[in-house]
Design a protein around this motif. Structure first.
Motif, PDB file in Angstrom:
ATOM      1  N   ASN A  16       6.853  -6.264   0.272  1.00  0.00           N
ATOM      2  CA  ASN A  16       5.596  -6.659  -0.372  1.00  0.00           C
ATOM      3  C   ASN A  16       4.766  -5.497  -0.895  1.00  0.00           C
ATOM      4  O   ASN A  16       3.532  -5.494  -0.786  1.00  0.00           O
ATOM      5  CB  ASN A  16       4.751  -7.512   0.596  1.00  0.00           C
ATOM      6  CG  ASN A  16       5.446  -8.785   0.992  1.00  0.00           C
ATOM      7  OD1 ASN A  16       5.918  -9.526   0.139  1.00  0.00           O
ATOM      8  ND2 ASN A  16       5.524  -9.055   2.282  1.00  0.00           N
TER       9      ASN A  16
ATOM     10  N   GLU B 269       5.793 -11.484 -13.795  1.00  0.00           N
ATOM     11  CA  GLU B 269       5.647 -12.937 -13.684  1.00  0.00           C
ATOM     12  C   GLU B 269       4.801 -13.314 -12.469  1.00  0.00           C
ATOM     13  O   GLU B 269       3.934 -14.189 -12.555  1.00  0.00           O
ATOM     14  CB  GLU B 269       7.028 -13.595 -13.576  1.00  0.00           C
ATOM     15  CG  GLU B 269       6.971 -15.113 -13.498  1.00  0.00           C
ATOM     16  CD  GLU B 269       8.344 -15.743 -13.396  1.00  0.00           C
ATOM     17  OE1 GLU B 269       8.417 -16.986 -13.374  1.00  0.00           O
ATOM     18  OE2 GLU B 269       9.341 -14.994 -13.319  1.00  0.00           O
ATOM     19  N   GLN B 270       5.041 -12.669 -11.336  1.00  0.00           N
ATOM     20  CA  GLN B 270       4.223 -12.936 -10.152  1.00  0.00           C
ATOM     21  C   GLN B 270       2.759 -12.603 -10.413  1.00  0.00           C
ATOM     22  O   GLN B 270       1.857 -13.340 -10.008  1.00  0.00           O
ATOM     23  CB  GLN B 270       4.732 -12.111  -8.968  1.00  0.00           C
ATOM     24  CG  GLN B 270       6.031 -12.585  -8.367  1.00  0.00           C
ATOM     25  CD  GLN B 270       6.521 -11.655  -7.283  1.00  0.00           C
ATOM     26  OE1 GLN B 270       6.817 -10.474  -7.535  1.00  0.00           O
ATOM     27  NE2 GLN B 270       6.594 -12.154  -6.068  1.00  0.00           N
ATOM     28  N   GLN B 271       2.543 -11.491 -11.081  1.00  0.00           N
ATOM     29  CA  GLN B 271       1.174 -11.085 -11.403  1.00  0.00           C
ATOM     30  C   GLN B 271       0.521 -12.095 -12.328  1.00  0.00           C
ATOM     31  O   GLN B 271      -0.638 -12.482 -12.137  1.00  0.00           O
ATOM     32  CB  GLN B 271       1.204  -9.697 -12.037  1.00  0.00           C
ATOM     33  CG  GLN B 271      -0.154  -9.027 -12.186  1.00  0.00           C
ATOM     34  CD  GLN B 271      -0.018  -7.668 -12.813  1.00  0.00           C
ATOM     35  OE1 GLN B 271       0.577  -7.528 -13.890  1.00  0.00           O
ATOM     36  NE2 GLN B 271      -0.547  -6.633 -12.175  1.00  0.00           N
TER      37      GLN B 271
ATOM     38  N   ASN C  23       1.302 -15.289 -12.745  1.00  0.00           N
ATOM     39  CA  ASN C  23       1.147 -16.614 -12.135  1.00  0.00           C
ATOM     40  C   ASN C  23       0.277 -16.612 -10.887  1.00  0.00           C
ATOM     41  O   ASN C  23       0.029 -17.666 -10.299  1.00  0.00           O
ATOM     42  CB  ASN C  23       2.527 -17.176 -11.775  1.00  0.00           C
ATOM     43  CG  ASN C  23       3.396 -17.419 -12.999  1.00  0.00           C
ATOM     44  OD1 ASN C  23       2.879 -17.594 -14.103  1.00  0.00           O
ATOM     45  ND2 ASN C  23       4.704 -17.413 -12.812  1.00  0.00           N
ATOM     46  N   GLY C  24      -0.163 -15.442 -10.461  1.00  0.00           N
ATOM     47  CA  GLY C  24      -1.002 -15.364  -9.266  1.00  0.00           C
ATOM     48  C   GLY C  24      -0.247 -15.649  -7.985  1.00  0.00           C
ATOM     49  O   GLY C  24      -0.817 -16.156  -7.024  1.00  0.00           O
ATOM     50  N   THR C  25       1.060 -15.333  -7.963  1.00  0.00           N
ATOM     51  CA  THR C  25       1.864 -15.604  -6.768  1.00  0.00           C
ATOM     52  C   THR C  25       2.133 -14.337  -5.961  1.00  0.00           C
ATOM     53  O   THR C  25       3.030 -14.306  -5.121  1.00  0.00           O
ATOM     54  CB  THR C  25       3.201 -16.263  -7.156  1.00  0.00           C
ATOM     55  OG1 THR C  25       3.886 -15.435  -8.114  1.00  0.00           O
ATOM     56  CG2 THR C  25       2.959 -17.635  -7.756  1.00  0.00           C
TER      57      THR C  25
ATOM     58  N   GLU D 195       1.775 -11.913  -3.033  1.00  0.00           N
ATOM     59  CA  GLU D 195       1.353 -11.995  -1.631  1.00  0.00           C
ATOM     60  C   GLU D 195       1.302 -10.578  -1.079  1.00  0.00           C
ATOM     61  O   GLU D 195       2.340  -9.965  -0.817  1.00  0.00           O
ATOM     62  CB  GLU D 195       2.312 -12.870  -0.825  1.00  0.00           C
ATOM     63  CG  GLU D 195       2.236 -14.338  -1.215  1.00  0.00           C
ATOM     64  CD  GLU D 195       3.006 -15.240  -0.258  1.00  0.00           C
ATOM     65  OE1 GLU D 195       3.417 -14.752   0.816  1.00  0.00           O
ATOM     66  OE2 GLU D 195       3.188 -16.413  -0.599  1.00  0.00           O
TER      67      GLU D 195
ATOM     68  N   ARG E 161      -2.374 -14.388  -0.480  1.00  0.00           N
ATOM     69  CA  ARG E 161      -1.906 -14.628  -1.838  1.00  0.00           C
ATOM     70  C   ARG E 161      -3.050 -14.436  -2.820  1.00  0.00           C
ATOM     71  O   ARG E 161      -4.185 -14.825  -2.567  1.00  0.00           O
ATOM     72  CB  ARG E 161      -1.348 -16.046  -1.975  1.00  0.00           C
ATOM     73  CG  ARG E 161      -0.943 -16.408  -3.404  1.00  0.00           C
ATOM     74  CD  ARG E 161      -0.169 -17.694  -3.489  1.00  0.00           C
ATOM     75  NE  ARG E 161       1.184 -17.535  -2.954  1.00  0.00           N
ATOM     76  CZ  ARG E 161       2.220 -18.316  -3.270  1.00  0.00           C
ATOM     77  NH1 ARG E 161       2.060 -19.319  -4.120  1.00  0.00           N
ATOM     78  NH2 ARG E 161       3.407 -18.118  -2.746  1.00  0.00           N
TER      79      ARG E 161
ATOM     80  N   HIS F  56      -4.010 -12.163 -10.100  1.00  0.00           N
ATOM     81  CA  HIS F  56      -3.533 -12.574 -11.423  1.00  0.00           C
ATOM     82  C   HIS F  56      -3.407 -11.365 -12.339  1.00  0.00           C
ATOM     83  O   HIS F  56      -3.906 -10.287 -12.050  1.00  0.00           O
ATOM     84  CB  HIS F  56      -4.524 -13.583 -12.043  1.00  0.00           C
ATOM     85  CG  HIS F  56      -4.563 -14.889 -11.313  1.00  0.00           C
ATOM     86  ND1 HIS F  56      -3.756 -15.941 -11.654  1.00  0.00           N
ATOM     87  CD2 HIS F  56      -5.287 -15.294 -10.252  1.00  0.00           C
ATOM     88  CE1 HIS F  56      -3.994 -16.968 -10.833  1.00  0.00           C
ATOM     89  NE2 HIS F  56      -4.925 -16.597  -9.982  1.00  0.00           N
TER      90      HIS F  56
END
Length: 255
Positions: free
Chosen positions: A146, A152-154, A156-158, A160, A165, A168
């Motif tokens: 982590n 994409e994670q950034q 979509n706000g996913t 952790e 969590r 964005h």
């Protein structure tokens, strides 16, 4: 004329003794937290992580270098950076002196970053560091612990991070000034810079098996940031109201 409270030596001593009791309570609480860290359950690691080091390819087990314990500092230095994070660099300035002591207490200290080894070695030489630093370029070590997130994670706000969590994609018009400044000093933009994160992870090798024992992130690594421990004892503290003032140690003007 100072605006700070002044007093006699007797008044200072009375206040200092009151503070001493609070400091002792904090020390005792710190001892209790250290024991809680050591009492965490160990998680067996069966995944084969590979690193590039100055001695060639290495597995996670080989990073122990004959010791039974391993501490990894997750240093923010992504493949797109041209220099290491200034905050991580300030923390790492303290590693040279302690690495030998840790090694002689059965603990191996490494920094690990995603940038290719050649970039890490060039920056290490610039900074005058001697502690071991490995590249996890192209592997899963950073995302698994982590400290790296995809675009994409950034978006979509996913993300952790630090056991929560959030996070964005950054609006270029709303990037905090310190983040924009640090990103520029690393030769990249704020979103790319922020997909790397700092942290510390601990591992133990027992009966040929590697276990993950502990990880800390964000302010959780504050305790290993040596300069802050000194500043907390200086008359004016960290001067945090002025924002991040630190630079890489070779970027300060001579004083």
């Amino acid at each position: 004329m100072t605006g700070h409270t002044t007093g006699t030596r007797e008044q200072w001593l009375a206040a200092r003794l009151e503070l001493l009791q609070a400091e002792k309570e904090l020390t005792r609480r710190g001892d209790e937290l250290a024991q809680q860290r050591q009492n965490l359950p160990w998680v067996r690691i069966d995944k084969a992580y590979a690193f590039d080091s100055e001695d060639g390819k290495a597995s996670l087990r080989e990073l122990f270098r004959g010791r039974s314990q391993l501490l990894v500092y997750h240093f923010m230095f992504g493949p797109d950076y041209t220099a290491g994070c200034p905050s991580c660099s300030a923390i790492a300035d303290g590693f040279n002196g302690i690495a030998v002591h840790l090694a002689n207490h059965d603990v191996m200290l490494w920094a690990v970053s995603r940038a290719p080894l050649a970039k890490l070695q060039a920056y290490k030489q610039r900074m005058g560091w001697t502690f071991p630093w490995a590249s996890s370029f192209g592997g899963d070590f950073n995302p698994d612990f982590n400290v790296f997130f995809t675009e994409e994670q950034q978006r979509n706000g996913t993300i952790e991070y630090n056991y929560a969590r959030g996070g964005h994609a950054m609006d270029a018009a709303k990037v905090p000034t310190p983040v924009a400044r640090f990103a520029a000093s690393c030769g990249t933009d704020a979103p790319t810079y922020s997909r790397e994160r700092p942290g510390l992870s601990a591992f133990v090798l027992e009966d040929g098996v590697v276990y993950h024992t502990y990880s800390a992130y964000a302010r959780g690594v504050d305790g290993i940031w040596g300069m802050n421990q000194w500043l907390d004892r200086a008359p004016k503290g960290r001067n945090q109201t002025e924002g991040p003032w630190w630079r890489r140690h070779d970027e300060y003007e001579a004083r």
